[in-house]
Design an enzyme around this catalytic site. Structure first.
Site, PDB file in Angstrom:
ATOM      1  N   GLU A 215       7.189 -13.356 -36.854  1.00 56.71           N
ATOM      2  CA  GLU A 215       6.509 -14.128 -35.655  1.00 56.71           C
ATOM      3  C   GLU A 215       7.304 -15.459 -35.230  1.00 56.71           C
ATOM      4  OE1 GLU A 215       2.175 -14.580 -36.511  1.00 56.71           O
ATOM      5  OE2 GLU A 215       1.921 -12.376 -36.512  1.00 56.71           O
TER       6      GLU A 215
ATOM      7  N   GLU B   9       1.420  -5.779 -39.069  1.00 51.17           N
ATOM      8  CA  GLU B   9       0.342  -6.483 -39.271  1.00 51.17           C
ATOM      9  C   GLU B   9      -0.851  -6.037 -38.242  1.00 51.17           C
ATOM     10  OE1 GLU B   9       0.188 -10.661 -39.363  1.00 51.17           O
ATOM     11  OE2 GLU B   9       2.065 -10.714 -40.678  1.00 51.17           O
TER      12      GLU B   9
HETATM   13  C1  FCB Z   1      -0.369 -13.451 -38.223  1.00 54.11           C
HETATM   14  C2  FCB Z   1       0.623 -14.121 -39.493  1.00 54.11           C
HETATM   15  C3  FCB Z   1      -0.525 -13.754 -40.958  1.00 54.11           C
HETATM   16  C4  FCB Z   1      -1.803 -13.903 -40.899  1.00 54.11           C
HETATM   17  C5  FCB Z   1      -2.459 -13.251 -39.523  1.00 54.11           C
HETATM   18  C6  FCB Z   1      -3.987 -13.372 -39.355  1.00 54.11           C
HETATM   19  O1  FCB Z   1      -0.050 -14.549 -37.389  1.00 54.11           O
HETATM   20  O2  FCB Z   1       1.525 -13.586 -39.563  1.00 54.11           O
HETATM   21  O3  FCB Z   1       0.215 -14.454 -41.804  1.00 54.11           O
HETATM   22  O4  FCB Z   1      -2.127 -15.242 -40.905  1.00 54.11           O
HETATM   23  O5  FCB Z   1      -1.743 -13.671 -38.621  1.00 54.11           O
END
Ligand code: FCB
Length: 454
Positions: free
Chosen positions: A173, A353
């Site tokens: 990110e 994620e």
């Molecule tokens: C993302 C992050 C991860 C976690 C999620 C909820 O932005 O990569 O580490 O905090 O959000």
């Protein structure tokens, strides 16, 4: 079987589709000063009064370093194909340059070997935000030299683990690091300058491209890529002003990363908009950034809605919100994946994620987190919809294995499919973990049936 009704089995996922769970170093490891680890910018940021909602820090977190064996068994018990984790740069190279720390490297070798011994493929991320403090003192990601420090670190990890990890992600990110860390100041290192943020974003992208080139020159066998947080960004109303604002936000959060990575150019509309805040770009940088990748990782939590006046209130959506106040919007994931597939020529895509924080309730020693299970199941279905429409989806990973340190929110927000009692460090599978385990077992049974039938 736990809540099997939550997943509508209209999708058949490819046999080699990779199912996983994800974590990151700072959020779970603890052992902040053990075995020669150096401080990171997140250790420092936690000491800034008011920076972390509950005043907590990452010194103990989930105590994962000391509980590695138990956590490996937990991961394997879910039946996942893959485990995504990050390496803490200051654990393996305390000051971000020069000598590497053997004890830190040994920890990750134990982790990787432990996963492989249990049939779980390691997916490694090099930078999930915990830059060594010593490098921040020299300018951090705003300094071009950090690009070269990162490449050296990547090469060392490649040498030590590249023969065993399935994939190496350079950065997690970059938008969050640049924008939340350097423009809005909500995350480490807590700076507030748009010009700095844009230079940071450029250096992150450049270091990604140069690390890929260096790792390949070293004959690293892992698949190489980056993980971006992306959302479909739409206007709050159909007014020309809102549409223009949404287009700009899409430019800053999506195209600013996708265009250089996949076309070797920054989006001109955003470049014009930034005026004097554009980054310094040296000759050859953009070609390096566009170095071909083996995969693209996407983190998706919710969609973005933009109004020119900045008055959009997510509560007006009428949709369910998570404990982060994020709208539950699985269709947005399908929309995003279709758009990426349409607008760029892409390598295989992974959701690296996806998950949700909710206030969990204990009932008779169980956590019946139906809202989280529902969230995950609906997003898996959304990935299936994208696959069915021809998007080259290769995997899906739940955020997160464990409840953990949720950055500026501290420990109050729980994303885990496994509950962590921070007093005893006891791990308890929530219903969502039991559901995911059963879902994966059903996927495997389908695969086996297909092999037998063939
Ligand atoms: C993302 C992050 C991860 C976690 C999620 C909820 O932005 O990569 O580490 O905090 O959000």
């Amino acid at each position: 079987m736990n809540s099997p009704d939550l997943f509508h089995p209209r999708h058949r996922f490819p046999d080699d589709f990779v199912w996983g769970v994800a974590t990151s170093a700072f959020q779970i490891e603890g052992a902040a000063e053990a075995d020669g680890k150096g401080p990171s910018i997140w250790d420092d940021f936690c000491r800034v009064p008011g920076a972390i909602a509950d005043g907590s820090d990452g010194r103990v977190a989930c105590d994962h370093v000391r509980r590695l064996e138990g956590d490996l068994a937990l991961i394997a018990g879910l039946g996942v194909d893959a485990y995504r984790f990050s390496v803490s740069w200051p654990r393996v190279q305390p000051s971000g340059r020069g000598a590497f720390n053997e004890a830190g490297l040994a920890f990750y070798e134990r982790l990787v070997d432990g996963l492989l011994a249990r049939g779980v493929r390691p997916y490694l991320t090099l930078n999930h935000w915990d830059l060594p403090s010593a490098l921040q003192a020299e300018g951090g990601w705003a300094a071009r030299d950090t690009v070269h420090r990162f490449v050296d670190y990547a090469l060392q990890i490649g040498r030590r683990l590249g023969d065993r990890v399935a994939a190496i992600t350079t950065h997690n990110e970059p938008w969050v690091i640049a924008t939340l860390g350097h423009e809005q100041g909500h995350f480490a290192p807590g700076l507030k300058s748009r010009a700095t943020a844009m230079q940071v974003a450029h250096h992150l992208l450049l270091s990604h491209g140069l690390a890929l080139q260096a790792l390949r020159a070293q004959a690293c066998r892992s698949r190489l890529g980056i993980v971006l947080n992306l959302s479909p960004i739409g206007p709050a109303t159909d007014s020309a002003e809102d549409r223009a604002a949404a287009r700009l936000e899409d430019g800053r959060s999506v195209r600013w990363y996708m265009d250089p990575l996949f076309t070797g150019a920054y989006p001109q509309d955003v470049w014009q908009h930034l005026g004097a805040d554009v980054p310094q770009v040296a000759e050859g940088d953009l070609a390096a950034i566009a170095t071909p990748m083996d995969f693209l990782g996407i983190n998706y939590y919710t969609r973005g809605v933009v109004s020119a006046s900045g008055t959009w209130d997510v509560k007006r959506s009428g949709k369910a919100l998570t404990d982060m106040g994020w709208e539950v919007h699985p269709e947005g994931l399908t929309e995003l994946l279709l758009r990426l597939h349409r607008d760029w020529t892409l390598p295989p895509l992974y959701v690296k994620e996806n998950g949700a924080a909710f206030q969990d309730q204990w009932v008779n020693g169980r956590v019946h987190d139906r809202a989280r299970t529902d969230y995950i199941a609906r997003h898996i279905a959304a990935v299936g919809d994208a696959l069915a429409a021809g998007v080259p989806m290769a995997g899906y990973m739940v955020w997160s294995l464990l409840d953990n340190f949720e950055w500026a929110s501290g420990y109050a927000k729980r994303f885990g499919i496994v509950h962590v009692d921070y007093t005893t460090q006891q791990r308890t599978l929530k219903d969502s973990a039991l559901w995911y385990r059963d879902f994966l077992a059903a996927q495997k049974a389908q695969r086996q049936a297909a092999v037998l039938a063939a």
